[in-house]
Design a protein around this motif. Structure first.
Motif, mmCIF file in Angstrom:
data_model
loop_
_atom_site.group_PDB
_atom_site.id
_atom_site.type_symbol
_atom_site.label_atom_id
_atom_site.label_comp_id
_atom_site.label_asym_id
_atom_site.label_seq_id
_atom_site.Cartn_x
_atom_site.Cartn_y
_atom_site.Cartn_z
ATOM 1 N N ASP A 106 19.529 56.575 -53.323
ATOM 2 C CA ASP A 106 20.535 57.028 -52.565
ATOM 3 C C ASP A 106 20.895 56.731 -51.154
ATOM 4 O O ASP A 106 21.836 57.578 -50.182
ATOM 5 N N GLU A 107 19.869 56.034 -50.516
ATOM 6 C CA GLU A 107 19.849 55.617 -49.255
ATOM 7 C C GLU A 107 20.465 54.332 -48.738
ATOM 8 O O GLU A 107 20.161 53.257 -49.521
ATOM 9 N N PRO A 108 21.440 54.378 -47.773
ATOM 10 C CA PRO A 108 21.887 52.936 -47.496
ATOM 11 C C PRO A 108 21.050 52.199 -46.592
ATOM 12 O O PRO A 108 20.490 52.825 -45.711
ATOM 13 N N VAL A 109 20.638 50.875 -47.242
ATOM 14 C CA VAL A 109 19.679 50.136 -46.443
ATOM 15 C C VAL A 109 20.224 48.789 -45.851
ATOM 16 O O VAL A 109 19.591 47.954 -45.225
ATOM 17 N N GLY A 110 21.579 48.695 -46.062
ATOM 18 C CA GLY A 110 22.211 47.465 -45.753
ATOM 19 C C GLY A 110 23.615 47.485 -45.883
ATOM 20 O O GLY A 110 24.116 48.298 -46.653
ATOM 21 N N ILE A 111 24.381 46.363 -45.430
ATOM 22 C CA ILE A 111 25.660 46.169 -45.861
ATOM 23 C C ILE A 111 25.791 44.807 -45.894
ATOM 24 O O ILE A 111 25.302 43.978 -44.989
ATOM 25 N N VAL A 112 26.355 44.370 -46.943
ATOM 26 C CA VAL A 112 26.655 42.743 -47.196
ATOM 27 C C VAL A 112 28.004 42.403 -47.074
ATOM 28 O O VAL A 112 29.044 43.348 -47.679
ATOM 29 N N SER A 113 28.643 41.563 -46.443
ATOM 30 C CA SER A 113 29.815 41.059 -46.144
ATOM 31 C C SER A 113 30.040 39.701 -46.560
ATOM 32 O O SER A 113 28.914 38.879 -46.953
ATOM 33 N N VAL A 114 31.495 39.409 -47.045
ATOM 34 C CA VAL A 114 31.775 37.972 -47.285
ATOM 35 C C VAL A 114 31.239 36.896 -46.300
ATOM 36 O O VAL A 114 30.502 35.895 -46.866
ATOM 37 N N ARG A 115 31.270 37.250 -45.136
ATOM 38 C CA ARG A 115 30.372 36.579 -44.197
ATOM 39 C C ARG A 115 28.897 36.149 -44.471
ATOM 40 O O ARG A 115 28.545 34.834 -44.363
ATOM 41 N N ASP A 116 28.461 37.106 -44.591
ATOM 42 C CA ASP A 116 26.954 37.046 -45.157
ATOM 43 C C ASP A 116 26.628 36.190 -46.278
ATOM 44 O O ASP A 116 25.822 35.350 -46.277
ATOM 45 N N ILE A 117 27.648 36.167 -47.350
ATOM 46 C CA ILE A 117 27.502 35.574 -48.491
ATOM 47 C C ILE A 117 27.623 34.173 -48.141
ATOM 48 O O ILE A 117 26.991 33.258 -48.377
ATOM 49 N N ILE A 118 28.890 33.781 -47.432
ATOM 50 C CA ILE A 118 29.143 32.376 -46.908
ATOM 51 C C ILE A 118 28.029 31.757 -46.231
ATOM 52 O O ILE A 118 27.750 30.753 -46.573
ATOM 53 N N ARG A 119 27.465 32.542 -45.493
ATOM 54 C CA ARG A 119 26.267 32.180 -44.357
ATOM 55 C C ARG A 119 25.256 31.560 -45.408
ATOM 56 O O ARG A 119 24.438 30.618 -45.111
ATOM 57 N N CYS A 120 24.869 32.332 -46.324
ATOM 58 C CA CYS A 120 23.883 31.895 -47.385
ATOM 59 C C CYS A 120 24.256 30.844 -48.280
ATOM 60 O O CYS A 120 23.497 29.917 -48.592
ATOM 61 N N TRP A 121 25.293 30.834 -48.880
ATOM 62 C CA TRP A 121 26.032 29.725 -49.740
ATOM 63 C C TRP A 121 26.148 28.263 -48.860
ATOM 64 O O TRP A 121 25.995 27.464 -49.704
ATOM 65 N N ALA A 122 26.756 28.352 -47.771
ATOM 66 C CA ALA A 122 26.887 27.075 -47.070
ATOM 67 C C ALA A 122 25.847 26.048 -47.134
ATOM 68 O O ALA A 122 26.022 24.893 -47.504
ATOM 69 N N PRO A 123 24.681 26.311 -46.656
ATOM 70 C CA PRO A 123 23.548 25.452 -46.709
ATOM 71 C C PRO A 123 23.231 24.833 -47.863
ATOM 72 O O PRO A 123 23.031 23.743 -48.373
ATOM 73 N N ILE A 124 23.313 25.704 -49.169
ATOM 74 C CA ILE A 124 22.901 25.260 -50.284
ATOM 75 C C ILE A 124 23.905 24.385 -50.747
ATOM 76 O O ILE A 124 23.495 23.298 -51.500
ATOM 77 N N ARG A 125 25.275 24.665 -50.613
ATOM 78 C CA ARG A 125 26.286 23.749 -51.171
ATOM 79 C C ARG A 125 26.318 22.277 -50.390
ATOM 80 O O ARG A 125 26.515 21.288 -50.876
#
Length: 132
Positions: A106-125
């Motif tokens: 029940d505890e908020p431990v983070g927020i993930v945004s579209v920007r976070d996902i793109i930041r992770c996917w861009a180097p892989i791409r």
């Protein structure tokens, strides 16, 4: 890659009585695009985003009077740290939003945004596109 690998662990938590100006000031100072709104007396967890603040301003509402609680999204989709980034992107795309509150129990431990996902996917791409 999992949500826990991409999420921001800087979770700004505010109350529903914060004015939009106060919320915007805190979001700006912490360089985040969303705040978790915690109201244990009513709906529990919600989210206030920079878009919510902009909509209010665009309507000519006074940010010194309008409260976070009035502009909070309470019908929130939550992510788990163990979701894949594909799961998170699908939820965002399907729901039409750019942020997910990440809960561990029940505890908020983070927020993930579209920007976070793109930041992770861009180097892989880029690596995948580079010829061997």
């Amino acid at each position: 890659m999992l949500v826990r690998d991409a999420m921001s662990t800087m979770v700004l938590t505010i109350g529903p009585a914060h004015t939009l100006r106060q919320a915007a000031r805190l979001m700006s100072a912490r360089r985040v695009g969303a705040a978790v709104v915690l109201d244990p007396d009513t709906y529990g967890l919600g989210i206030l985003t920079e878009r919510d603040v902009l909509i209010s301003l665009g309507l000519g509402q006074d940010p010194n009077v309008e409260t976070a609680g009035t502009h909070t999204t309470t019908d929130v989709v939550f992510a788990a740290p163990t979701w894949t980034l594909e799961d998170a992107a699908d939820a965002m795309s399907h729901g039409g939003f750019r942020h997910l509150i990440v809960l561990d129990g029940d505890e908020p431990v983070g927020i993930v945004s579209v920007r976070d996902i793109i930041r992770c996917w861009a180097p892989i791409r880029r690596r995948a596109a580079t010829p061997a």
